[in-house]
Write a protein that holds these residues in place. Structure first.
Motif, PDB file in Angstrom:
ATOM      1  N   ILE A 162       0.830  -1.220   0.000  1.00 59.46           N
ATOM      2  CA  ILE A 162       0.000   0.000   0.000  1.00 59.46           C
ATOM      3  C   ILE A 162       0.859   1.262   0.000  1.00 59.46           C
ATOM      4  CG2 ILE A 162      -2.055  -1.089   1.023  1.00 59.46           C
ATOM      5  CD1 ILE A 162      -1.202   0.439   3.657  1.00 59.46           C
ATOM      6  N   ALA A 217       1.530   6.905  -6.348  1.00 60.44           N
ATOM      7  CA  ALA A 217       0.100   6.759  -6.048  1.00 60.44           C
ATOM      8  C   ALA A 217      -0.694   6.055  -7.167  1.00 60.44           C
ATOM      9  CB  ALA A 217      -0.493   8.119  -5.714  1.00 60.44           C
ATOM     10  N   GLU A 222      -2.360   2.104  -6.706  1.00 65.18           N
ATOM     11  CA  GLU A 222      -3.812   1.949  -6.811  1.00 65.18           C
ATOM     12  C   GLU A 222      -4.204   0.688  -7.596  1.00 65.18           C
ATOM     13  OE1 GLU A 222      -5.663   5.714  -8.029  1.00 65.18           O
ATOM     14  OE2 GLU A 222      -6.894   4.421  -9.319  1.00 65.18           O
ATOM     15  N   ILE A 273      -3.789  -2.451  -5.407  1.00 64.49           N
ATOM     16  CA  ILE A 273      -4.766  -2.455  -4.305  1.00 64.49           C
ATOM     17  C   ILE A 273      -6.171  -2.801  -4.833  1.00 64.49           C
ATOM     18  CG2 ILE A 273      -5.881  -1.026  -2.524  1.00 64.49           C
ATOM     19  CD1 ILE A 273      -3.176   0.493  -2.307  1.00 64.49           C
ATOM     20  N   SER A 274      -6.579  -2.188  -5.945  1.00 57.72           N
ATOM     21  CA  SER A 274      -7.927  -2.526  -6.457  1.00 57.72           C
ATOM     22  C   SER A 274      -8.010  -3.980  -6.882  1.00 57.72           C
ATOM     23  CB  SER A 274      -8.387  -1.690  -7.662  1.00 57.72           C
ATOM     24  OG  SER A 274      -7.609  -0.624  -7.874  1.00 57.72           O
ATOM     25  N   LYS A 295      -8.444  -6.058  -3.773  1.00 56.98           N
ATOM     26  CA  LYS A 295      -9.822  -5.957  -3.255  1.00 56.98           C
ATOM     27  C   LYS A 295     -10.770  -6.803  -4.099  1.00 56.98           C
ATOM     28  CE  LYS A 295      -9.750  -1.203  -1.505  1.00 56.98           C
ATOM     29  NZ  LYS A 295     -10.058   0.178  -1.892  1.00 56.98           N
ATOM     30  N   SER A 331      -7.043  -6.370   6.578  1.00 55.29           N
ATOM     31  CA  SER A 331      -7.545  -5.019   6.271  1.00 55.29           C
ATOM     32  C   SER A 331      -9.021  -5.064   5.915  1.00 55.29           C
ATOM     33  CB  SER A 331      -6.795  -4.446   5.081  1.00 55.29           C
ATOM     34  OG  SER A 331      -5.452  -4.361   5.392  1.00 55.29           O
ATOM     35  N   ASP A 347     -13.208  -2.745   2.077  1.00 55.14           N
ATOM     36  CA  ASP A 347     -13.789  -1.546   1.456  1.00 55.14           C
ATOM     37  C   ASP A 347     -12.950  -0.310   1.717  1.00 55.14           C
ATOM     38  OD1 ASP A 347     -16.100  -2.743   0.358  1.00 55.14           O
ATOM     39  OD2 ASP A 347     -16.819  -3.002   2.415  1.00 55.14           O
ATOM     40  N   LYS A 348     -12.306  -0.311   2.872  1.00 53.31           N
ATOM     41  CA  LYS A 348     -11.617   0.935   3.269  1.00 53.31           C
ATOM     42  C   LYS A 348     -10.136   0.982   2.913  1.00 53.31           C
ATOM     43  CE  LYS A 348     -14.686   2.498   6.873  1.00 53.31           C
ATOM     44  NZ  LYS A 348     -15.023   2.047   8.205  1.00 53.31           N
ATOM     45  N   GLU A 355      -6.715   1.711   1.574  1.00 51.16           N
ATOM     46  CA  GLU A 355      -6.271   2.810   0.697  1.00 51.16           C
ATOM     47  C   GLU A 355      -4.762   2.791   0.549  1.00 51.16           C
ATOM     48  OE1 GLU A 355      -7.937   6.119   0.087  1.00 51.16           O
ATOM     49  OE2 GLU A 355      -9.756   5.963   1.319  1.00 51.16           O
ATOM     50  N   ARG A 356      -4.300   3.380  -0.532  1.00 48.67           N
ATOM     51  CA  ARG A 356      -2.860   3.523  -0.747  1.00 48.67           C
ATOM     52  C   ARG A 356      -2.308   4.591   0.211  1.00 48.67           C
ATOM     53  NH1 ARG A 356      -4.055   6.832  -6.366  1.00 48.67           N
ATOM     54  NH2 ARG A 356      -4.555   8.738  -5.275  1.00 48.67           N
TER      55      ARG A 356
END
Ligand code: KG4
Length: 357
Positions: free
Chosen positions: A79, A84, A88, A91-92, A95, A338, A341-342, A344-345
């Motif tokens: 993360i 940035a 992302e 991370i997506s 998820k 983690s 839903d929350k 984040e990078r």
């Protein structure tokens, strides 16, 4: 525990699969050629490429590991720190897989992973007991984005001892190589050129040793060295109309020598101040033979065992170190899954800010 590691922090799309402490696959799709014309990493281009390649790299990693996606227990994803837009993408994807297959996600700090990269191997060499026995330790990250020395009294407890105030070591080598017309990434080409310097030639290095007057010894700085190289090249060009092959070899040697001497001079000053057993080294520059030689000598003089990543490939950004870091933290009970839903990078994620569960 079977972990799928993902790292898209910079210009490598990497996915790995590990089972306990053994790495089953570690796939790296490098974008270096794409960024070559910019002389550095171009973030939006990096993001586009990560998006395009990530599914392919995941598939390759799972196939080589002979693991089906529903057989994994967790996903470990970088993360930060990193670019940035690039972070992302990983991370997506993490998820997406976690929701679809109902898997746990572990959020990993890229710097801690570089420090643990010597524990990330394709053999059965490591287990938690052996890893724990290497601490207290020093951790050194020398990469394109970071130059950082930390003290780890134990896993998860870090004190930053020195870091760069401008360019990172790898970045400095890349910029130096660019000034000499050697292309990107510059570190490996500069190393090859420096190796061509005839042995026994005793000349004075015309470039300055950074921060030689600084009594603090807690900072690295490379931008002055880069400017000094640029000025010297301009002077030679004005006098002789351009750089000859011997100039390029000499300047590569002198530049690399100063960059490395600055690093080791600072580390040499700091090491005797702490009690440690090991010096753990990671990051792309750790694949350089000369820096390994100098760091080995330093470690030896200070009674430290020195550990590097298992292969040159594992020095640079890779996802195996991300999976291994999750495994270590999970076994110690210092990481919580983690929130899917929350999550984040954190592009500026500092190693001191990692939270232990
Ligand atoms: O760890 P890494 O993949 O991460 C970042 O991009 O931050 O490191 C890449 C850096 C580049 O700056 C590259 O020039 C440098 O590592 N590098 C080297 C060598 N191989 C890669 N520097 C010196 N000698 C090498 N053999």
């Amino acid at each position: 525990m079977i972990i799928l590691g993902i790292d898209t922090s910079c210009d490598e799309t990497s996915v790995a699969v590990s089972k306990d402490y053994k790495v089953l696959s570690n796939k790296i799709w490098s974008q270096a050629v794409l960024h070559a014309s910019f002389g550095g990493v171009y973030p939006t281009l990096a993001k586009r490429e990560h998006k395009e390649k990530i599914d392919f790299v995941i598939k390759k990693a799972l196939t080589q590991a002979m693991v089906k996606i529903d057989e994994i227990d967790a996903i470990a994803v970088t993360i930060g720190p990193g670019l940035a837009p690039a972070l992302e993408v990983g991370i997506s994807k993490a998820k997406e897989i976690a929701k679809r297959y109902n898997k746990t996600i572990f959020a990993i700090n890229h710097l801690e992973a570089h420090i643990f990269s010597p524990f990330s191997t394709s053999s059965d060499k490591w287990n938690l007991k052996k890893i724990k026995s290497k601490f207290p330790a020093f951790g050194l990250v020398i990469s394109g984005g970071n130059t950082l020395l930390i003290y780890a009294e134990k896993i998860g407890h870090y004190k930053v001892l020195a870091e760069t105030i401008d360019d990172a070591l790898g970045e400095a080598l890349d910029k130096g190589a660019r000034i000499l017309g050697l292309g990107y990434p510059g570190g490996p080409v500069l190393e090859k050129m420096a190796q061509l310097k005839a042995k026994g030639e005793k000349e004075k290095n015309p470039l300055p040793l950074p921060l030689v007057q600084d009594p603090r010894n807690t900072r690295f700085s490379y931008s002055g060295l880069k400017t000094a190289l640029l000025r010297l090249v301009e002077k030679i060009e004005a006098e002789r109309g351009g750089l000859g092959k011997k100039d390029i070899i000499d300047l590569s040697y002198f530049y690399q020598d100063r960059a490395f001497s600055h690093l080791t001079r600072t580390i040499k000053y700091i090491l005797p101040q702490y009690k440690a057993k090991t010096l753990l080294v990671g990051g792309g520059v750790a694949s350089n033979i000369e820096i390994r030689k100098r760091l080995r000598k330093l470690a030896h003089e200070n009674g430290l065992e020195i550990l590097f990543p298992e292969t040159k490939r594992n020095c640079g950004d890779n996802a195996a170190m991300i999976a291994t870091t999750a495994q270590i933290r999970e076994s110690l009970g210092i990481i919580k899954p983690s929130n899917k839903d929350k999550l984040e990078r954190i592009p500026n994620f500092k190693i001191e800010d990692i939270k232990n569960a």
